[in-house]
Design a protein around this motif. Structure first.
Motif, PDB file in Angstrom:
ATOM      1  N   SER A  72      -5.975   2.805  37.959  1.00  0.00           N
ATOM      2  CA  SER A  72      -6.052   2.258  39.319  1.00  0.00           C
ATOM      3  C   SER A  72      -4.654   2.222  39.938  1.00  0.00           C
ATOM      4  CB  SER A  72      -6.710   0.873  39.327  1.00  0.00           C
ATOM      5  OG  SER A  72      -6.167   0.066  38.327  1.00  0.00           O
ATOM      6  N   PHE A  73      -3.628   1.894  39.126  1.00  0.00           N
ATOM      7  CA  PHE A  73      -2.270   1.846  39.670  1.00  0.00           C
ATOM      8  C   PHE A  73      -1.834   3.217  40.194  1.00  0.00           C
ATOM      9  CE2 PHE A  73       2.316   2.292  39.448  1.00  0.00           C
ATOM     10  CZ  PHE A  73       2.776   1.135  40.059  1.00  0.00           C
ATOM     11  N   LEU A  74      -2.169   4.264  39.452  1.00  0.00           N
ATOM     12  CA  LEU A  74      -1.721   5.601  39.872  1.00  0.00           C
ATOM     13  C   LEU A  74      -2.299   5.966  41.241  1.00  0.00           C
ATOM     14  CD1 LEU A  74      -1.785   7.617  36.513  1.00  0.00           C
ATOM     15  CD2 LEU A  74       0.201   6.814  37.792  1.00  0.00           C
TER      16      LEU A  74
ATOM     17  N   LEU B 252      -7.462   1.226  32.491  1.00  0.00           N
ATOM     18  CA  LEU B 252      -8.004   0.600  33.710  1.00  0.00           C
ATOM     19  C   LEU B 252      -6.834   0.270  34.665  1.00  0.00           C
ATOM     20  CD1 LEU B 252     -10.467  -0.835  35.163  1.00  0.00           C
ATOM     21  CD2 LEU B 252      -9.704  -2.926  34.040  1.00  0.00           C
ATOM     22  N   THR B 253      -5.799  -0.356  34.099  1.00  0.00           N
ATOM     23  CA  THR B 253      -4.649  -0.737  34.919  1.00  0.00           C
ATOM     24  C   THR B 253      -3.891   0.506  35.386  1.00  0.00           C
ATOM     25  OG1 THR B 253      -4.465  -2.561  33.355  1.00  0.00           O
ATOM     26  CG2 THR B 253      -2.712  -2.367  34.992  1.00  0.00           C
ATOM     27  N   ALA B 254      -3.641   1.414  34.433  1.00  0.00           N
ATOM     28  CA  ALA B 254      -2.837   2.601  34.753  1.00  0.00           C
ATOM     29  C   ALA B 254      -3.559   3.494  35.757  1.00  0.00           C
ATOM     30  CB  ALA B 254      -2.525   3.379  33.483  1.00  0.00           C
TER      31      ALA B 254
ATOM     32  N   ILE C  24       9.054  -3.465  30.513  1.00  0.00           N
ATOM     33  CA  ILE C  24       7.987  -2.774  31.268  1.00  0.00           C
ATOM     34  C   ILE C  24       6.799  -3.730  31.465  1.00  0.00           C
ATOM     35  CG2 ILE C  24       6.272  -0.892  31.160  1.00  0.00           C
ATOM     36  CD1 ILE C  24       8.900   0.405  31.409  1.00  0.00           C
ATOM     37  N   PHE C  25       6.428  -4.413  30.377  1.00  0.00           N
ATOM     38  CA  PHE C  25       5.278  -5.319  30.439  1.00  0.00           C
ATOM     39  C   PHE C  25       5.488  -6.377  31.525  1.00  0.00           C
ATOM     40  CE2 PHE C  25       3.362  -9.388  29.188  1.00  0.00           C
ATOM     41  CZ  PHE C  25       2.034  -9.036  29.051  1.00  0.00           C
ATOM     42  N   TRP C  26       6.665  -7.054  31.490  1.00  0.00           N
ATOM     43  CA  TRP C  26       6.884  -8.132  32.460  1.00  0.00           C
ATOM     44  C   TRP C  26       7.053  -7.597  33.876  1.00  0.00           C
ATOM     45  CZ3 TRP C  26       4.933 -12.465  31.413  1.00  0.00           C
ATOM     46  CH2 TRP C  26       4.878 -12.934  30.092  1.00  0.00           C
TER      47      TRP C  26
HETATM   48  C1  HEM Z   1      -0.196   8.797  32.910  1.00  0.00           C
HETATM   49  C2  HEM Z   1       0.324   7.628  32.887  1.00  0.00           C
HETATM   50  C3  HEM Z   1       0.650   6.801  31.672  1.00  0.00           C
HETATM   51  C4  HEM Z   1       0.841   7.178  30.375  1.00  0.00           C
HETATM   52  C5  HEM Z   1       0.813   8.570  29.792  1.00  0.00           C
HETATM   53  C6  HEM Z   1       1.097   5.971  29.624  1.00  0.00           C
HETATM   54  C7  HEM Z   1       1.297   5.928  28.264  1.00  0.00           C
HETATM   55  C8  HEM Z   1       1.495   4.782  27.534  1.00  0.00           C
HETATM   56  C9  HEM Z   1       1.665   4.734  26.108  1.00  0.00           C
HETATM   57  C10 HEM Z   1       1.630   5.925  25.180  1.00  0.00           C
HETATM   58  C11 HEM Z   1       1.858   3.447  25.765  1.00  0.00           C
HETATM   59  C12 HEM Z   1       2.038   2.898  24.345  1.00  0.00           C
HETATM   60  C13 HEM Z   1       3.472   2.913  23.915  1.00  0.00           C
HETATM   61  C14 HEM Z   1       3.588   2.440  22.501  1.00  0.00           C
HETATM   62  O1  HEM Z   1       2.763   2.783  21.662  1.00  0.00           O
HETATM   63  O2  HEM Z   1       4.517   1.720  22.176  1.00  0.00           O
HETATM   64  C15 HEM Z   1       1.806   2.656  26.970  1.00  0.00           C
HETATM   65  C16 HEM Z   1       1.989   1.293  27.039  1.00  0.00           C
HETATM   66  C17 HEM Z   1       1.955   0.572  28.183  1.00  0.00           C
HETATM   67  N1  HEM Z   1       1.630   1.036  29.446  1.00  0.00           N
HETATM   68 FE1  HEM Z   1       1.337   2.957  29.955  1.00  0.00          FE
HETATM   69  N2  HEM Z   1       1.069   4.918  30.476  1.00  0.00           N
HETATM   70  C18 HEM Z   1       0.793   5.373  31.733  1.00  0.00           C
HETATM   71  C19 HEM Z   1       0.697   4.623  32.881  1.00  0.00           C
HETATM   72  C20 HEM Z   1       0.847   3.272  32.937  1.00  0.00           C
HETATM   73  C21 HEM Z   1       0.781   2.512  34.135  1.00  0.00           C
HETATM   74  C22 HEM Z   1       0.554   3.103  35.524  1.00  0.00           C
HETATM   75  C23 HEM Z   1       0.969   1.219  33.791  1.00  0.00           C
HETATM   76  C24 HEM Z   1       0.979  -0.015  34.644  1.00  0.00           C
HETATM   77  C25 HEM Z   1       0.853  -0.081  35.902  1.00  0.00           C
HETATM   78  C26 HEM Z   1       1.183   1.167  32.372  1.00  0.00           C
HETATM   79  C27 HEM Z   1       1.457   0.030  31.668  1.00  0.00           C
HETATM   80  C28 HEM Z   1       1.718  -0.007  30.317  1.00  0.00           C
HETATM   81  C29 HEM Z   1       2.146  -1.193  29.606  1.00  0.00           C
HETATM   82  C30 HEM Z   1       2.395  -2.574  30.220  1.00  0.00           C
HETATM   83  C31 HEM Z   1       2.293  -0.826  28.282  1.00  0.00           C
HETATM   84  C32 HEM Z   1       2.771  -1.723  27.126  1.00  0.00           C
HETATM   85  C33 HEM Z   1       4.265  -1.798  27.141  1.00  0.00           C
HETATM   86  C34 HEM Z   1       4.912  -0.478  26.837  1.00  0.00           C
HETATM   87  O3  HEM Z   1       4.532   0.190  25.871  1.00  0.00           O
HETATM   88  O4  HEM Z   1       5.781  -0.069  27.623  1.00  0.00           O
HETATM   89  N3  HEM Z   1       1.096   2.438  31.884  1.00  0.00           N
HETATM   90  N4  HEM Z   1       1.588   3.499  28.031  1.00  0.00           N
END
Ligand code: HEM
Length: 350
Positions: free
Chosen positions: A146-148, A142-144, A241-243
């Motif tokens: 809408s953010f994209l 939901l966040t990702a 990244i989270f913060w």
């Molecule tokens: C196509 C785009 C994206 C992909 C493929 C992606 C993928 C992922 C994956 C695989 C994780 C889990 C990592 C783990 O298991 O440790 C994750 C975590 C997370 N994602 Fe994304 N993400 C995307 C976009 C975004 C966006 C746009 C946001 C925020 C605006 C976001 C925020 C977060 C946060 C806060 C976490 C938890 C912290 C971290 O693992 O870095 N993601 N994401």
């Protein structure tokens, strides 16, 4: 003769005194803005030149006309502050955004060139453990999602005029930008809801602690193959990244709502400041997310599964989140792979 002249002088003096008194009364009774208008250049006078108008402007001033509606803000005709803001928006803002975006793309490419794709050193274990449940994945996407779209439509407002308009023409660009603007206005709400949910579900796993110091000292093990510093559910990089998402997202939300409802934010100068903050925070957060998306997709073997199916290979978990992996395996009732008689649990990989 002398008497007649004295009488006429006294009469003249009385008339002059009366005239002064009348003038004084007029100054006291006239409203101050009427006086200011009387002193400033009349912008609608036929003889006034643009040069005169511009010279009449002091820093922070404006050339105002007159309106017959109650909203006095509508009197504004020319504001030099607006010209400064436009120069910033089309100059510095364009460059800040471009450098942040291309800079991060360059860093990611350099990282890929040096380190290549991060693979699971010990290979796949054949055992999967649950990393994120359905609600966590829903909140992430939901966040990702809408953010994209917010990022693409926002970038279009800063870069599109220079990058897309020459490619697609003014008319197509204007239509796309208009649609993008609506998408930007409406998708801000699911993004803000996503931020609140994300904070609620993950804050407990993102409080910095001692393991983060050791993780950072080891460079997260990202630079060298075979180095795997301990980490709980989220490592120090992910906590960053989270913060960034929470704090940057909150700043974008507050400034974004002020831009959606400008009368909450004050006057022109406030709107301009709010928009500059919104643009700079967005550029930085978009750049950070480019790095995140790379590591979460093609940059690291096995990472995407965490947000795809929700389950990750146990060896992936052990290498990147050793302290969490052990805890999760036990909580999910699985035996260590390699243990004699161990059953792949809770679900075998295909
Ligand atoms: C196509 C785009 C994206 C992909 C493929 C992606 C993928 C992922 C994956 C695989 C994780 C889990 C990592 C783990 O298991 O440790 C994750 C975590 C997370 N994602 Fe994304 N993400 C995307 C976009 C975004 C966006 C746009 C946001 C925020 C605006 C976001 C925020 C977060 C946060 C806060 C976490 C938890 C912290 C971290 O693992 O870095 N993601 N994401």
């Amino acid at each position: 003769m002398l008497r007649a002249s004295l009488t006429s002088i006294a009469k003249g003096a009385r008339t002059a005194l009366a005239a002064f008194a009348l003038l004084g009364l007029a100054v006291v009774l006239l409203p101050s803005d009427a006086l200011a208008q009387a002193q400033s250049v009349n912008p609608t006078a036929s003889a006034v030149t643009e040069e005169q108008l511009l010279q009449a402007l002091r820093p922070g001033g404006e050339i105002a006309g007159r309106v017959s509606i109650p909203d006095q803000k509508a009197t504004g005709l020319i504001k030099p502050g607006g010209q400064d803001w436009r120069a910033f928006h089309q100059g510095a803002m364009f460059w800040i955004t471009t450098v942040a975006l291309l800079g991060m793309v360059a860093i990611v490419l350099a990282f890929y060139a040096v380190r290549g794709k991060i693979t699971i050193d010990s290979g796949l274990s054949g055992m999967k453990i649950l990393r994120f449940n359905a609600f966590e994945r829903f909140v992430h996407w939901l966040t990702a999602g809408s953010f994209l779209i917010l990022a693409l439509t926002g970038l279009n407002l800063v870069l599109g005029r220079f990058v897309l308009m020459p490619l697609f023409g003014a008319e197509a660009f204007a239509t796309a930008t208009q649609i993008g603007k609506y998408a930007h206005n409406y998708l801000a709400w699911p993004f803000m809801a996503g931020l609140v949910f994300m904070l609620a579900v993950w804050i407990k796993d993102n409080i910095p602690d001692r393991t983060d110091v050791a993780w950072l000292k080891a460079g997260g093990g990202l630079l060298k193959k075979g180095v795997h510093p301990d980490a709980k559910k989220f490592n120090a990089g992910q906590k960053g990244i989270f913060w960034s998402v929470i704090i940057g997202g909150a700043a974008l939300s507050v400034t974004g709502v002020l831009l959606l409802f400008p009368y909450l934010a004050g006057g022109y100068a406030d709107w301009q400041l709010v928009q500059i903050i919104h643009g700079i925070v967005a550029a930085v957060l978009v750049a950070i997310m480019v790095g995140h998306i790379y590591i979460g997709s093609v940059g690291m073997q096995g990472a995407f599964d965490a947000m795809g199916s929700g389950e990750v290979d146990y060896n992936w978990a052990r290498e990147h989140h050793s302290l969490w992996a052990e805890e999760a395996r036990r909580a999910q009732g699985g035996a260590s792979p390699g243990t004699p008689g161990a059953h792949p649990a809770p679900q075998p990989a295909e």
